[in-house]
Design a protein around this motif. Structure first.
Motif, short mmCIF file in Angstrom:
data_model
loop_
_atom_site.label_atom_id
_atom_site.label_comp_id
_atom_site.label_asym_id
_atom_site.label_seq_id
_atom_site.Cartn_x
_atom_site.Cartn_y
_atom_site.Cartn_z
N GLY B 99 0.91 -1.35 0.13
CA GLY B 99 -0.19 0.06 -0.14
C GLY B 99 0.84 1.38 -0.21
N SER B 100 2.00 1.22 0.71
CA SER B 100 3.03 2.49 1.05
C SER B 100 3.55 2.80 -0.67
CB SER B 100 3.87 2.07 1.79
OG SER B 100 3.51 1.79 3.01
N ASN B 122 -1.36 3.67 15.52
CA ASN B 122 -0.29 3.94 16.52
C ASN B 122 0.97 3.44 16.30
OD1 ASN B 122 -2.26 5.35 17.75
ND2 ASN B 122 -2.95 3.64 19.26
N SER B 123 1.03 2.09 15.52
CA SER B 123 2.35 1.57 15.33
C SER B 123 3.15 2.53 14.18
CB SER B 123 2.11 0.18 14.57
OG SER B 123 1.85 0.39 13.23
N GLN B 124 2.31 3.27 14.02
CA GLN B 124 3.08 4.43 12.57
C GLN B 124 3.91 3.80 11.62
OE1 GLN B 124 5.13 7.57 15.11
NE2 GLN B 124 3.36 8.68 14.15
N LEU B 125 3.39 2.36 11.36
CA LEU B 125 4.26 1.54 10.42
C LEU B 125 4.03 2.10 9.12
CD1 LEU B 125 6.42 -0.47 10.78
CD2 LEU B 125 4.46 -2.26 10.26
N TYR B 126 2.82 2.65 8.79
CA TYR B 126 2.72 3.17 7.28
C TYR B 126 3.60 4.50 7.30
CZ TYR B 126 -1.03 0.46 4.87
OH TYR B 126 -1.65 -0.53 4.64
N THR B 127 3.40 5.38 8.21
CA THR B 127 4.08 6.68 8.23
C THR B 127 5.61 6.30 7.91
OG1 THR B 127 2.34 7.67 9.42
CG2 THR B 127 4.55 8.76 9.14
N ARG B 128 6.33 5.45 8.77
CA ARG B 128 7.34 5.21 8.61
C ARG B 128 7.86 4.59 7.34
NH1 ARG B 128 9.44 1.46 12.56
NH2 ARG B 128 7.22 1.40 13.50
N GLU B 132 10.40 6.59 4.89
CA GLU B 132 11.75 5.65 4.46
C GLU B 132 11.94 5.65 2.91
OE1 GLU B 132 11.77 1.95 6.16
OE2 GLU B 132 12.30 2.66 7.97
N LYS B 133 10.88 5.56 2.29
CA LYS B 133 10.95 5.64 0.61
C LYS B 133 11.32 6.86 0.16
CE LYS B 133 8.74 1.19 0.37
NZ LYS B 133 9.75 0.38 0.20
N THR B 134 10.80 7.83 0.69
CA THR B 134 11.02 9.17 0.06
C THR B 134 11.02 10.40 1.03
OG1 THR B 134 10.17 10.54 -1.64
CG2 THR B 134 8.61 9.02 -0.84
N ALA B 135 11.64 11.05 1.24
CA ALA B 135 11.60 12.27 2.10
C ALA B 135 10.94 13.56 1.64
CB ALA B 135 13.04 12.71 2.44
#
Lengths: 282, 282
Positions: B99-100, B122-128, B132-135
């Motif tokens: 999805g990311s 809350n895990s913020q895994l999507y955001t991270r 990580e892939k693009t700033a």
């Protein structure tokens, strides 16, 4: 391991269409490219000979250090992918499965066309790959041996080119396909001409775009992706090697990748191995 | 090995959106599904508890025999993907990376929204994963804890649902995103309502679709794909297990998968393991 570049090999310039997509979708990744311009085209050669060449290119990049290998060449994929995947300890990606999957997803009337070099078409690897995935589609394929030279010799702007492309593609377009796989990485460089010949109803599949989707997934899958933060601290690099001449490579690669500061180095075929030109001449 | 089904696990019905895509894109593949309806939703639980549940579901399917495992649940992926990938000898796929990647490819204004359960957000895994892939992008995320119940309790047709969805999504839509990741596999079941609330300018990313692209590539990569010929000789099967009740699962799965002959079996949680209901009651 993550810091290493992704290696791309091709018979000449064609694989640059795959690199272009990598620079867009994977900006954090370094790349190292080796184009075998001295022995291009691969299309008319036997698969056994192509397999030997692909191994030579692979050894050269493996010595430089790569974390993944992309055979950015359909003829090379047809000849050597299975063997390289079975033997190398790094992930190896070819261009045929990605293009096949994308074509199956795209077609509405279940009629898919594939164009490529004589080597790729004769191997029937696209046809087999597509038909293995679904029995519902019909696959028409056509070898277009003259197309690679049009690109490699930078002859796309000549007035005879478009009529020639129209003539070559006529039978496959008239067969009723709605999806056409550009089964040679050189062909996206002449997408405009192929689009003109095939008309608006035929959807073109660019194997380079699809291949980089696969590269991106596999980098994630094997935890090999570089992060944006790592890119900030240690910017990604690009190095291009050719077995041919530096200057024409610089011109064509610069034009295609829209960059004028491309680092191109030369290497030489010395017996069964490929070595950097500087070493070779010393 | 190729003949084995792909295993799908989820907290309940949500993973069926991923299965639906598998039936469409991978018609030659058998599937076996386990929905933990008895303990759904996972969203409000601790990641440690969810990880334990995911392992229980995994053990059940591994005993049945599977060639690949899909954690068709975002909370489950956030909690357990890394661990499962590191330990299991078969490929394991989650729903977050796919999805990311799709969101980064889609966004034009570099503003991506993610909605999911409290656990996933809350895990913020999507955001991270995205950053990580693009700033270059900005990521807004929002927990929508009430949405899973709307689906699981089949309440989407109630008159209060759409106004509620509009109200919940308002802040994230108003933040200016052009791409919204449905970061919970239940959400594609309420795509119509989310689309209505988010307007035509926001592109929705269905993680199920993207996940099956990844499954398809990995099946090919690991030579695990079944061919059309194999499908002809030995047609693909589907079996659905639930830790909840059979009848409501049959109704909802039948409605969503548009099939009325679905085989649903029950299993029970017995201490730390999951067993088939028939064995359990004998």
């Amino acid at each position: 391991m993550k810091e290493l570049p992704i290696g791309f090999i091709d018979s000449g310039y064609g694989g640059l269409t795959v690199v272009k997509q990598s620079l867009k979708q994977l900006p954090n990744e370094s790349i190292i490219y080796l184009g075998d311009n001295a022995r291009c085209p691969y299309g008319p050669r036997s698969l056994m000979e192509v397999r030997k060449f692909i191994w030579q290119l692979t050894h050269f990049l493996r010595e430089k250090g790569i974390k993944m290998l992309v055979i950015a060449c359909n003829t090379g994929t047809a000849a050597a992918l299975d063997e390289l995947k079975a033997v190398l300890p790094i992930p190896v990606v070819g261009v045929i499965a990605s293009g096949s999957r994308a074509a199956i997803k795209q077609t509405q009337n279940n009629q898919i066309g594939v164009i490529g070099t004589a080597g790729t078409i004769n191997s029937q690897l696209y046809t087999r790959t597509i038909l293995e995935k679904t029995a519902k589609v019909k696959v028409e394929s056509l070898a277009c041996p003259s197309f690679v030279e049009l690109v490699e010799e930078d002859r796309l702007d000549e007035s005879s080119t478009q009529p020639h492309v129209n003539e070559v593609l006529k039978p496959i377009i008239q067969s009723g396909i709605d999806t056409l796989v550009l089964g040679c990485t050189h062909y996206p460089l002449m997408k405009r001409e192929i689009k003109e010949a095939s008309g608006s109803k035929v959807h073109l599949i660019d194997s380079g775009v699809e291949t980089i989707n696969e590269v991106s997934m596999l980098l994630d899958y094997f935890n090999l992706s570089r992060t944006a933060e790592e890119q900030e601290q240690d910017p990604a690099s690009q190095i291009y090697y050719t077995t041919g001449e530096i200057e024409p490579f610089k011109v064509i690669a610069g034009k295609w990748l829209k960059a004028d500061d491309i680092v191109v180095r030369q290497c030489r075929i010395k017996g069964e191995i490929i070595v950097e030109a500087t070493n070779c001449e010393s």
